[in-house]
Design an enzyme around this catalytic site. Structure first.
Site, short mmCIF file in Angstrom:
data_model
loop_
_atom_site.label_atom_id
_atom_site.label_comp_id
_atom_site.label_asym_id
_atom_site.label_seq_id
_atom_site.Cartn_x
_atom_site.Cartn_y
_atom_site.Cartn_z
N SER A 53 1.88 0.28 -3.84
CA SER A 53 1.13 1.42 -3.29
C SER A 53 0.12 2.03 -4.25
O SER A 53 -0.74 2.79 -3.82
CB SER A 53 2.09 2.52 -2.88
OG SER A 53 2.39 2.41 -1.53
N LYS A 87 -3.47 1.63 -3.50
CA LYS A 87 -4.13 2.47 -2.48
C LYS A 87 -5.22 3.32 -3.11
O LYS A 87 -6.18 3.72 -2.45
CB LYS A 87 -3.09 3.32 -1.74
CG LYS A 87 -2.20 2.47 -0.84
CD LYS A 87 -0.98 3.21 -0.30
CE LYS A 87 -0.18 2.27 0.61
NZ LYS A 87 1.20 2.64 0.80
N TYR A 116 -4.73 -5.91 2.43
CA TYR A 116 -3.79 -4.87 1.99
C TYR A 116 -2.63 -5.49 1.18
O TYR A 116 -2.31 -5.02 0.09
CB TYR A 116 -3.29 -4.13 3.24
CG TYR A 116 -2.16 -3.18 2.99
CD1 TYR A 116 -2.37 -1.91 2.48
CD2 TYR A 116 -0.83 -3.56 3.23
CE1 TYR A 116 -1.32 -1.03 2.23
CE2 TYR A 116 0.22 -2.71 2.99
CZ TYR A 116 -0.02 -1.44 2.49
OH TYR A 116 1.03 -0.60 2.23
N TYR A 174 4.84 9.97 -2.02
CA TYR A 174 5.48 9.89 -0.69
C TYR A 174 5.98 11.27 -0.25
O TYR A 174 5.35 12.27 -0.56
CB TYR A 174 6.62 8.86 -0.68
CG TYR A 174 6.34 7.57 -1.42
CD1 TYR A 174 5.15 6.88 -1.24
CD2 TYR A 174 7.25 7.04 -2.31
CE1 TYR A 174 4.89 5.70 -1.90
CE2 TYR A 174 7.01 5.85 -2.99
CZ TYR A 174 5.83 5.19 -2.78
OH TYR A 174 5.57 4.04 -3.44
N VAL A 226 6.39 0.97 -4.74
CA VAL A 226 7.78 0.54 -4.55
C VAL A 226 8.27 -0.50 -5.54
O VAL A 226 9.46 -0.75 -5.62
CB VAL A 226 8.13 -0.02 -3.15
CG1 VAL A 226 8.45 1.02 -2.17
CG2 VAL A 226 7.14 -1.00 -2.67
#
Ligand code: GLN
Length: 298
Positions: free
Chosen positions: A59, A62, A187, A233, A251
């Site tokens: 992540s 991102k 992605y 998160y 993660v």
């Protein structure tokens, strides 16, 4: 600084086997226990522990997707497609996305938002879009090439039932345009970029100084604001209250933290808490924060 990092490493390394590794991507569950810390400031880079250990970006990528997409569309247009509100839900949540009044993902740092952001990256081909991402990574990491963990890429691609559900729901609602499988591949590929703690410290530093020939100051501000409000998160609020530093978690167990105008921090340890954040990663950042008074709200 060097002594402080070593002290934090030594006091925490006893606990490297506490917690669970991410297992919904089967290849991530096989990563060995480890702890690495790196800090980059204006003058030097400081490291302790397993700082050369390679793990996948997950992540944290991102951030790069958002920086590239912001360059490809104007800010207003991008935020017409994806919101800037923390959702309070887990990173892969699908529930709210199916409400009829929801016309865009909550923010660029939950999976639905990042998949949407990936779809806004422009290029004639998949390879050209990927190249934009890897070129920016090369600049930030100060390397001349970027590698991918193909095992993690394939493992995620073959088990990404939830991300596929998110993407197809966005497509069905006509929010996502383009070839869904190609967007997902982009992605997943970004999530599979191989990094180490030093790369993350360089990323944190890059974000901290707001200086790049083609990235405007405003984009750095947007990314850091979203890291503070949505980067950890559904723990982002508590993390902002307790630590008060723009951060982004992945993660695989990495966390990048940015101390504006001062330093970048990269931490890696693969065992996670129930929200999906690295247990020792958060602990080490907390200890660094307390020792160096880094909280931006201090
Ligand atoms: N590749 C992961 C996923 O999409 C990234 C999630 C994360 O790091 N939180 O599920």
């Amino acid at each position: 600084m060097q002594k402080l990092l070593e002290k934090i490493y030594l006091t925490n390394k006893e606990a490297i086997s506490k917690g669970e590794k991410a297992s919904y991507i089967p290849a991530l569950a096989k990563v060995s226990d480890s702890l690495g810390l790196a800090v980059r400031d204006h003058s030097s880079i400081y490291t302790a522990g397993d700082t050369e250990f390679k793990f996948t970006f997950q992540s944290i990528s991102k951030i790069i997707l958002l920086l590239v997409a912001l360059q490809d569309s104007n800010t207003e247009d991008l935020f017409n497609h994806v919101g800037m509100e923390s959702s309070g839900d887990s990173f892969n949540s699908i529930s709210k996305l199916d409400f009829t009044h929801v016309i865009k993902p909550y923010n660029p740092f939950i999976n639905s938002g990042a998949i949407l952001v990936a779809s806004l990256i422009k290029g004639f081909s998949y390879q050209e879009k990927l190249k934009k991402i890897t070129s920016l990574c090369e600049t930030i990491f100060q390397r001349d090439s970027i590698s991918f963990n193909e095992e993690v890429f394939t493992s995620e691609k073959n088990s990404a039932y939830r991300n596929r559900a998110l993407a197809y729901l966005l497509k069905e609602k006509n929010i996502l345009k383009g070839d869904v499988e190609e967007i997902l591949d982009l992605y997943f590929k970004c999530c599979a970029i191989e990094v180490n703690c030093i790369d993350l410290a360089n990323l944190g530093y890059f974000l901290s100084i707001n200086k790049h020939s083609t990235i405007p100051n405003k984009h750095f501000q947007i990314v850091k604001a979203l890291m503070l409000t949505c980067g950890m998160y559904d723990y982002s609020g508590e993390f902002a209250v307790k630590i008060g530093l723009p951060s982004k978690s992945g993660v695989s167990g990495g966390i990048v933290t940015c101390v504006p105008q001062r330093m970048g921090i990269g931490v890696f340890s693969p065992r996670l808490d129930s929200k999906g954040n690295s247990i020792l990663g958060i602990k080490c950042i907390d200890e660094l924060n307390k020792a160096l008074h880094l909280n931006i709200f201090r």
